[in-house]
Design an enzyme around this catalytic site. Structure first.
Site, mmCIF file in Angstrom:
data_model
loop_
_atom_site.group_PDB
_atom_site.id
_atom_site.type_symbol
_atom_site.label_atom_id
_atom_site.label_comp_id
_atom_site.label_asym_id
_atom_site.label_seq_id
_atom_site.Cartn_x
_atom_site.Cartn_y
_atom_site.Cartn_z
ATOM 1 N N SER A 128 0.819 -1.228 0.000
ATOM 2 C CA SER A 128 0.000 0.000 0.000
ATOM 3 C C SER A 128 0.843 1.264 0.000
ATOM 4 O O SER A 128 1.931 1.305 0.594
ATOM 5 C CB SER A 128 -0.894 0.036 1.246
ATOM 6 O OG SER A 128 -1.665 -1.120 1.316
ATOM 7 N N SER A 160 2.503 -3.137 8.254
ATOM 8 C CA SER A 160 2.482 -3.823 9.558
ATOM 9 C C SER A 160 3.824 -4.502 9.799
ATOM 10 O O SER A 160 4.423 -5.056 8.869
ATOM 11 C CB SER A 160 1.402 -4.902 9.583
ATOM 12 O OG SER A 160 0.165 -4.380 9.221
ATOM 13 N N GLU A 243 -2.828 -15.011 0.824
ATOM 14 C CA GLU A 243 -3.307 -14.282 2.006
ATOM 15 C C GLU A 243 -4.721 -14.746 2.331
ATOM 16 O O GLU A 243 -5.067 -15.028 3.470
ATOM 17 C CB GLU A 243 -3.305 -12.777 1.740
ATOM 18 C CG GLU A 243 -3.836 -11.967 2.921
ATOM 19 C CD GLU A 243 -3.785 -10.460 2.682
ATOM 20 O OE1 GLU A 243 -3.981 -10.043 1.524
ATOM 21 O OE2 GLU A 243 -3.562 -9.727 3.649
ATOM 22 N N SER A 364 -11.033 -4.080 1.381
ATOM 23 C CA SER A 364 -12.053 -3.417 2.212
ATOM 24 C C SER A 364 -13.436 -4.019 1.943
ATOM 25 O O SER A 364 -13.685 -4.607 0.896
ATOM 26 C CB SER A 364 -12.051 -1.913 1.945
ATOM 27 O OG SER A 364 -12.749 -1.657 0.743
HETATM 28 C C1 LIG Z 1 -4.638 -2.958 10.295
HETATM 29 C C2 LIG Z 1 -4.139 -2.771 8.899
HETATM 30 C C3 LIG Z 1 -2.958 -3.373 8.533
HETATM 31 C C4 LIG Z 1 -2.468 -3.195 7.232
HETATM 32 N N1 LIG Z 1 -1.268 -3.760 6.910
HETATM 33 C C5 LIG Z 1 -0.760 -3.577 5.677
HETATM 34 C C6 LIG Z 1 0.522 -4.114 5.330
HETATM 35 O O1 LIG Z 1 1.185 -4.768 6.138
HETATM 36 N N2 LIG Z 1 1.002 -3.879 4.105
HETATM 37 C C7 LIG Z 1 0.308 -3.170 3.157
HETATM 38 O O2 LIG Z 1 0.789 -3.044 2.055
HETATM 39 N N3 LIG Z 1 -0.898 -2.621 3.458
HETATM 40 C C8 LIG Z 1 -1.444 -2.807 4.694
HETATM 41 N N4 LIG Z 1 -2.656 -2.252 5.022
HETATM 42 C C9 LIG Z 1 -3.311 -1.358 4.066
HETATM 43 C C10 LIG Z 1 -4.554 -1.910 3.430
HETATM 44 O O3 LIG Z 1 -4.242 -2.880 2.481
HETATM 45 C C11 LIG Z 1 -5.288 -0.695 2.809
HETATM 46 O O4 LIG Z 1 -5.673 0.146 3.872
HETATM 47 C C12 LIG Z 1 -6.481 -1.117 2.022
HETATM 48 O O5 LIG Z 1 -6.076 -1.731 0.830
HETATM 49 C C13 LIG Z 1 -7.376 0.105 1.676
HETATM 50 O O6 LIG Z 1 -6.622 1.081 1.051
HETATM 51 P P1 LIG Z 1 -6.617 2.614 1.554
HETATM 52 O O7 LIG Z 1 -6.355 2.628 3.015
HETATM 53 O O8 LIG Z 1 -5.703 3.369 0.655
HETATM 54 O O9 LIG Z 1 -8.112 3.122 1.344
HETATM 55 P P2 LIG Z 1 -8.784 3.535 -0.026
HETATM 56 O O10 LIG Z 1 -8.532 2.501 -1.056
HETATM 57 O O11 LIG Z 1 -8.429 4.949 -0.336
HETATM 58 O O12 LIG Z 1 -10.309 3.463 0.394
HETATM 59 C C14 LIG Z 1 -10.909 4.444 1.251
HETATM 60 C C15 LIG Z 1 -12.388 4.077 1.393
HETATM 61 O O13 LIG Z 1 -13.011 4.117 0.093
HETATM 62 C C16 LIG Z 1 -13.595 2.856 -0.198
HETATM 63 N N5 LIG Z 1 -13.411 2.551 -1.617
HETATM 64 C C17 LIG Z 1 -12.242 2.586 -2.317
HETATM 65 N N6 LIG Z 1 -12.457 2.231 -3.605
HETATM 66 C C18 LIG Z 1 -13.780 1.946 -3.714
HETATM 67 C C19 LIG Z 1 -14.622 1.499 -4.781
HETATM 68 N N7 LIG Z 1 -14.123 1.249 -6.002
HETATM 69 N N8 LIG Z 1 -15.945 1.295 -4.522
HETATM 70 C C20 LIG Z 1 -16.465 1.525 -3.277
HETATM 71 N N9 LIG Z 1 -15.716 1.954 -2.221
HETATM 72 C C21 LIG Z 1 -14.398 2.150 -2.433
HETATM 73 C C22 LIG Z 1 -12.840 1.851 0.650
HETATM 74 O O14 LIG Z 1 -13.624 0.697 0.915
HETATM 75 C C23 LIG Z 1 -12.579 2.649 1.923
HETATM 76 O O15 LIG Z 1 -13.691 2.624 2.765
HETATM 77 C C24 LIG Z 1 -3.189 -2.418 6.296
HETATM 78 C C25 LIG Z 1 -4.394 -1.819 6.690
HETATM 79 C C26 LIG Z 1 -4.863 -1.992 7.961
HETATM 80 C C27 LIG Z 1 -6.157 -1.326 8.348
#
Ligand SMILES: Cc1cc2nc3c(=O)[nH]c(=O)nc-3n(C[C@H](O)[C@H](O)[C@H](O)COP(=O)(O)OP(=O)(O)OC[C@H]3O[C@@H](n4cnc5c(N)ncnc54)[C@H](O)[C@@H]3O)c2cc1C
Length: 383
Positions: A128, A160, A243, A364
């Site tokens: 990410s 993480s 995963e 998500s």
């Molecule tokens: C506890 C935790 C541990 C993590 N660990 C890792 C890790 O070790 N390595 C790593 O690489 N990543 C990690 N992540 C990141 C995780 O993979 C991302 O947070 C996740 O992919 C969502 O991306 P974002 O946070 O950029 O949110 P965004 O993609 O920006 O989304 C924001 C909101 O918009 C919604 N959304 C986005 N696109 C759409 C769509 N097309 N239609 C409808 N709704 C949408 C999402 O559901 C969310 O509610 C971790 C996240 C968490 C919470």
């Protein structure tokens, strides 16, 4: 679907249960974010390794037990029921290792697999970025080929375990001109290399379970590329499928959680019919989830990809988990707002509630709903 265990499976279950009873630490381990906790977790992982139980799902020739999905699930049901610690190197054992086994070369497997099993090297996942989460293929961290190395510049986020990890399996953009899924490379980066800067993110719940990771002209040997240059999307999909299949959110996990929440019910509310009905409904939901996961296991054991069931399972367990914690919050009453989460009984409810991370990681919940809507219900594609 036959739900009875074969004699071999029953004897494996017995073996694991007996071993866990004798070896699971009786005291809760400290957080791996502290030096003391890190050592305790490493030592537990070493105990598992010495018993040949570090990665039961890996092939025997790579140090596993070569078990199929059903036996692996028996193992984790027993593991969770025994109250054993979280797996410190789970990103290596569940993602990086199986990806190397499937897509890496012999030298790479030789270099990394054994230290994953023994926990001598801890791994984290650098996928990410600030502008690339759900839309992962938009990632912008650059990898430029320079002789026999890649020079990496950019930023990852939510990584993480990166505070104490030794290696990062990362996606970097090596061809900015190519269509976005095609110019990506999967590469192993030494977290201790010059130019890697890990900045922990302090969360609302006081913990720091992930960090931002910055790369400033980090040199990575080309021999650390897994698969081919610009073929990283395919390799990443192998990692992400692993995963989903190494999901530890089994019914046993939720039974344990529900048990911990039931312990928070104050004596004067034990006979409250509404609370009893809610607890009864959670037992039913966990049972329904058990059957959903059994269907997935049946698919996997027949060599088929579980498909839409993974999305249904993710939605089911994450939302159930939140509602079980909601009941916990109600039981804590006013204390829920005041708890010092570090040591208060019921602090786990408070900590979960301030993050509710399960709705976001592993794809998500909105994205899972999109997948179900488009691929199963045949609804038009969202934007
Ligand atoms: C506890 C935790 C541990 C993590 N660990 C890792 C890790 O070790 N390595 C790593 O690489 N990543 C990690 N992540 C990141 C995780 O993979 C991302 O947070 C996740 O992919 C969502 O991306 P974002 O946070 O950029 O949110 P965004 O993609 O920006 O989304 C924001 C909101 O918009 C919604 N959304 C986005 N696109 C759409 C769509 N097309 N239609 C409808 N709704 C949408 C999402 O559901 C969310 O509610 C971790 C996240 C968490 C919470």
């Amino acid at each position: 679907m036959d739900l009875t265990l074969t004699p071999d499976q029953a004897s494996f279950q017995d073996e694991v249960r007996t071993w866990l009873r004798a070896h699971v630490p009786t005291e809760r381990l400290a957080s791996p974010g502290t030096p003391e906790g890190l050592e305790q977790h490493r030592s537990w992982e070493r105990t598992m390794f010495e018993a040949g139980l570090a990665a039961v799902h890996w092939p025997r020739e790579h140090g596993g037990r070569g078990l199929g999905p059903i036996e692996t699930s028996i193992f984790y049901d027993e593991y969770l029921a025994a109250g054993a610690p979280d797996r410190l190197n789970r990103l290596a054992l569940g993602l990086a290792g199986p990806t190397l086994i499937e897509c890496g070369d012999e030298a790479q497997r030789e270099r990394w697999l054994s230290n994953m099993l023994s926990c001598d090297e801890i791994w984290c996942q650098g996928f990410s970025e600030p502008g690339a989460g759900s839309d992962l293929a938009s990632l912008r961290t650059r990898g430029v080929v320079d002789g026999d190395r890649l020079r990496v510049d950019g930023q990852k986020i939510w990584t993480s375990h990166s505070q104490f990890a030794d290696w990062i399996f990362a996606l970097v953009r090596t061809d900015p001109e190519a269509p976005k899924h095609r110019g990506i490379t999967f590469v192993m980066i030494d977290r201790h290399s010059p130019g890697v800067d890990v900045r922990p993110i302090r969360q609302m719940n006081h913990s720091s379970s992930f960090a931002e990771v910055y790369f400033d002209d980090v040199e990575v040997p080309l021999e650390n590329v897994v698969g081919e240059l610009n073929d990283g999307w395919r390799v990443a999909m192998v990692a992400l499928t692993n995963e989903r299949s190494s999901n530890l959110n089994t019914a046993a996990h939720f039974e344990r959680l529900l048990g911990e929440v039931i312990d928070l019910v104050p004596p004067e509310r034990r006979r409250d019919p509404r609370i009893a009905a809610e607890i009864g409904r959670f037992h039913e939901e966990i049972e329904a989830y058990r059957y959903l996961t059994l269907r997935t296991l049946t698919e996997l054991s027949k060599g088929r990809r579980p498909g839409i069931q993974s999305s249904m399972g993710k939605l089911w367990w994450s939302e159930m988990q939140t509602r079980i914690h909601e009941l916990g919050l109600e039981m804590l009453g006013d204390d829920a707002e005041l708890l010092d989460p570090a040591d208060a009984p019921g602090g786990f409810v408070h900590r979960y509630w301030l993050g509710r991370a399960a709705h976001i990681y592993a794809g998500s919940n909105e994205i899972q709903r999109n997948i179900i809507a488009e691929r199963w219900l045949g609804l038009p594609k969202g934007r």
